[in-house]
Motif scaffolding. Structure first.
Motif, PDB file in Angstrom:
ATOM      1  N   PHE A  27       7.132   5.527   6.336  1.00 28.59           N
ATOM      2  CA  PHE A  27       7.438   5.263   7.736  1.00 28.59           C
ATOM      3  C   PHE A  27       8.705   4.438   7.903  1.00 28.59           C
ATOM      4  O   PHE A  27       9.400   4.579   8.917  1.00 28.59           O
ATOM      5  CB  PHE A  27       6.247   4.603   8.418  1.00 28.59           C
ATOM      6  CG  PHE A  27       5.078   5.534   8.599  1.00 28.59           C
ATOM      7  CD1 PHE A  27       5.189   6.663   9.391  1.00 28.59           C
ATOM      8  CD2 PHE A  27       3.878   5.301   7.948  1.00 28.59           C
ATOM      9  CE1 PHE A  27       4.122   7.540   9.551  1.00 28.59           C
ATOM     10  CE2 PHE A  27       2.804   6.167   8.100  1.00 28.59           C
ATOM     11  CZ  PHE A  27       2.928   7.290   8.900  1.00 28.59           C
ATOM     12  N   ASP A  28       9.016   3.589   6.938  1.00 28.39           N
ATOM     13  CA  ASP A  28      10.313   2.907   6.983  1.00 28.39           C
ATOM     14  C   ASP A  28      11.424   3.947   7.022  1.00 28.39           C
ATOM     15  O   ASP A  28      12.386   3.835   7.789  1.00 28.39           O
ATOM     16  CB  ASP A  28      10.496   2.014   5.757  1.00 28.39           C
ATOM     17  CG  ASP A  28       9.591   0.789   5.768  1.00 28.39           C
ATOM     18  OD1 ASP A  28       8.890   0.568   6.780  1.00 28.39           O
ATOM     19  OD2 ASP A  28       9.590   0.054   4.762  1.00 28.39           O
ATOM     20  N   GLY A  75       0.332   5.445   5.456  1.00 28.38           N
ATOM     21  CA  GLY A  75       1.235   4.590   4.710  1.00 28.38           C
ATOM     22  C   GLY A  75       0.644   4.027   3.436  1.00 28.38           C
ATOM     23  O   GLY A  75       1.385   3.656   2.509  1.00 28.38           O
ATOM     24  N   ALA A  76      -0.693   3.970   3.342  1.00 30.72           N
ATOM     25  CA  ALA A  76      -1.331   3.426   2.146  1.00 30.72           C
ATOM     26  C   ALA A  76      -1.075   4.297   0.926  1.00 30.72           C
ATOM     27  O   ALA A  76      -0.980   3.800  -0.198  1.00 30.72           O
ATOM     28  CB  ALA A  76      -2.832   3.270   2.378  1.00 30.72           C
ATOM     29  N   SER A  86      12.203  -1.818   8.811  1.00 26.68           N
ATOM     30  CA  SER A  86      10.867  -2.150   8.321  1.00 26.68           C
ATOM     31  C   SER A  86       9.873  -1.840   9.427  1.00 26.68           C
ATOM     32  O   SER A  86       9.941  -2.426  10.517  1.00 26.68           O
ATOM     33  CB  SER A  86      10.779  -3.635   7.939  1.00 26.68           C
ATOM     34  OG  SER A  86       9.442  -3.979   7.590  1.00 26.68           O
ATOM     35  N   ALA A  87       8.961  -0.922   9.160  1.00 25.95           N
ATOM     36  CA  ALA A  87       8.059  -0.432  10.208  1.00 25.95           C
ATOM     37  C   ALA A  87       6.881  -1.375  10.492  1.00 25.95           C
ATOM     38  O   ALA A  87       6.129  -1.132  11.428  1.00 25.95           O
ATOM     39  CB  ALA A  87       7.527   0.945   9.825  1.00 25.95           C
ATOM     40  N   GLY A  88       6.695  -2.414   9.693  1.00 24.03           N
ATOM     41  CA  GLY A  88       5.654  -3.387   9.975  1.00 24.03           C
ATOM     42  C   GLY A  88       4.311  -3.058   9.359  1.00 24.03           C
ATOM     43  O   GLY A  88       4.158  -2.071   8.625  1.00 24.03           O
ATOM     44  N   ALA A 101       2.447   0.431   9.195  1.00 28.65           N
ATOM     45  CA  ALA A 101       3.037   1.432   8.298  1.00 28.65           C
ATOM     46  C   ALA A 101       2.438   1.381   6.902  1.00 28.65           C
ATOM     47  O   ALA A 101       2.676   2.288   6.095  1.00 28.65           O
ATOM     48  CB  ALA A 101       4.544   1.236   8.218  1.00 28.65           C
ATOM     49  N   GLU A 102       1.661   0.338   6.594  1.00 23.27           N
ATOM     50  CA  GLU A 102       1.043   0.218   5.275  1.00 23.27           C
ATOM     51  C   GLU A 102      -0.404   0.697   5.278  1.00 23.27           C
ATOM     52  O   GLU A 102      -1.063   0.683   4.245  1.00 23.27           O
ATOM     53  CB  GLU A 102       1.114  -1.234   4.808  1.00 23.27           C
ATOM     54  CG  GLU A 102       2.549  -1.754   4.680  1.00 23.27           C
ATOM     55  CD  GLU A 102       2.597  -3.236   4.362  1.00 23.27           C
ATOM     56  OE1 GLU A 102       1.509  -3.847   4.211  1.00 23.27           O
ATOM     57  OE2 GLU A 102       3.724  -3.779   4.268  1.00 23.27           O
TER      58      GLU A 102
END
Length: 339
Positions: A134-135, A127-128, A117-119, A122-123
């Motif tokens: 990114f995971d 990542g959005a 889990s990239a944290g 990453a969102e």
């Protein structure tokens, strides 16, 4: 050593075999330097390889693996270019000694059971619009770090968010890997090199140059502050309707949001856009604030430290130094005129 011949390129497809070879090389105190790629190698990738080979006594491993975990859209995965033979030929010409090109089954024999889990970062940004990307990237790189027993790994700054997250992975999980970054490699017209560029038709290719032009103008506005940087970049993108901007953001070097009262410091300007149906990324470093004034202060501070005075110069003291400098300049000009 079976599976490794100095000066020759050996392609491995087995996790067990590449692991056996690299473990043996590490026992000889040779650094094993990984360059992770998904193939379809272009000059940008080859610059990463050259950077890896420049490390003292390095044995370079280039991995070529199209990682399913990084693709949210199955069709994009299916159409990603796979050019293993020509990739290996290019790596041979550079003197790469180890290539790791596993199958999906070899890398994920039990399916996608355990992932990283990239944290929160990453969102955001890339990542959005690419959930889970990114995971997947961190998961496969963690596996590659372990499989190749690498001491070092080289990444490009074009995928800057990925680079930041890779360093986060190494730091947070205490991985014994040193990361090295290589600046964005560009085409002659400024477009960042990418495997996706070949999908641009002539019109889209010309329009895509607006991305690097926008970053260049934005970076040159750094002395006028954050708003000027973003306004300068937008002024370029707004006049090229073929460029459909997903995001244009200015963040700090670790991609945290900049505080509202930021005055000076290093930042990163990032852009993502669709051009002719192709998603492109680019970024550039930005120095916020008056660079000349900061360099001037650094020189003055260094002179004081050389004289044994370590206290930080105040703005009032800097203003007095500038006044004295101008006075000296005026006197010299006057003497020159008298002569």
């Amino acid at each position: 050593m079976v599976g490794y011949t100095p000066g020759e390129t050996t392609v491995h497809t087995s996790v067990a075999e590449i692991g056996r070879v690299t473990r043996a090389l590490r026992k000889t105190s040779r650094p094993v330097v990984l360059v992770p790629t998904m193939g379809a190698l272009h000059e940008g990738h080859l610059e990463l390889v050259r950077a890896a080979k420049s490390l003292p006594r390095a044995v370079v491993v280039v991995s070529i693996f199209v990682n399913p975990l990084q693709f949210g859209d199955g069709s994009d995965l299916d159409t990603y270019p796979r050019t293993l033979d020509s990739d290996v030929e290019k790596l041979c010409e550079l003197g790469v000694e180890l290539v790791f090109a596993p199958s999906v089954r070899e890398m994920y024999p039990n399916g996608f059971r355990t992932t990283v889990s990239a944290g929160p970062l990453a969102e955001e940004l890339e990542g959005a619009s690419r959930p889970g990307h990114f995971d997947g990237a961190l998961t496969v790189c963690l596996k590659l770090f372990n499989v190749t027993n690498c001491s070092d790994a080289v990444f490009g700054e074009k995928d800057y968010q990925q680079l930041v997250l890779m360093q986060q992975l190494v730091t947070d999980l205490n991985l014994p890997v040193q990361l090295h970054s290589v600046p964005v490699i560009r085409e002659n017209d400024g477009l960042a090199m990418s495997s996706r560029n070949v999908r641009l038709d002539d019109g889209a290719r010309q329009a895509a140059v607006a991305l690097s032009a926008a970053l260049t103008l934005g970076a040159h506005c750094g002395d006028r502050g954050r708003d000027a940087v973003l306004a300068g970049a937008r002024s370029v993108l707004d006049v090229v309707p073929e460029v459909q901007v997903d995001y244009l953001e200015l963040r700090d070097g670790r991609l945290a949001p900049l505080p509202g009262d930021v005055g000076e410091g290093e930042a990163r300007l990032l852009v993502a856009a669709q051009v002719g149906g192709v998603r492109l990324l680019d970024n550039a470093g930005v120095i916020l604030g008056d660079l000349e004034a900061r360099q001037e202060k650094e020189i003055a501070q260094a002179a004081l430290q050389a004289a044994g005075l370590d206290a930080e110069l105040t703005e009032e003291e800097m203003a007095e130094l500038r006044r004295l400098r101008e006075e000296v300049r005026r006197v010299r000009e006057q003497r020159g005129a008298d002569d």
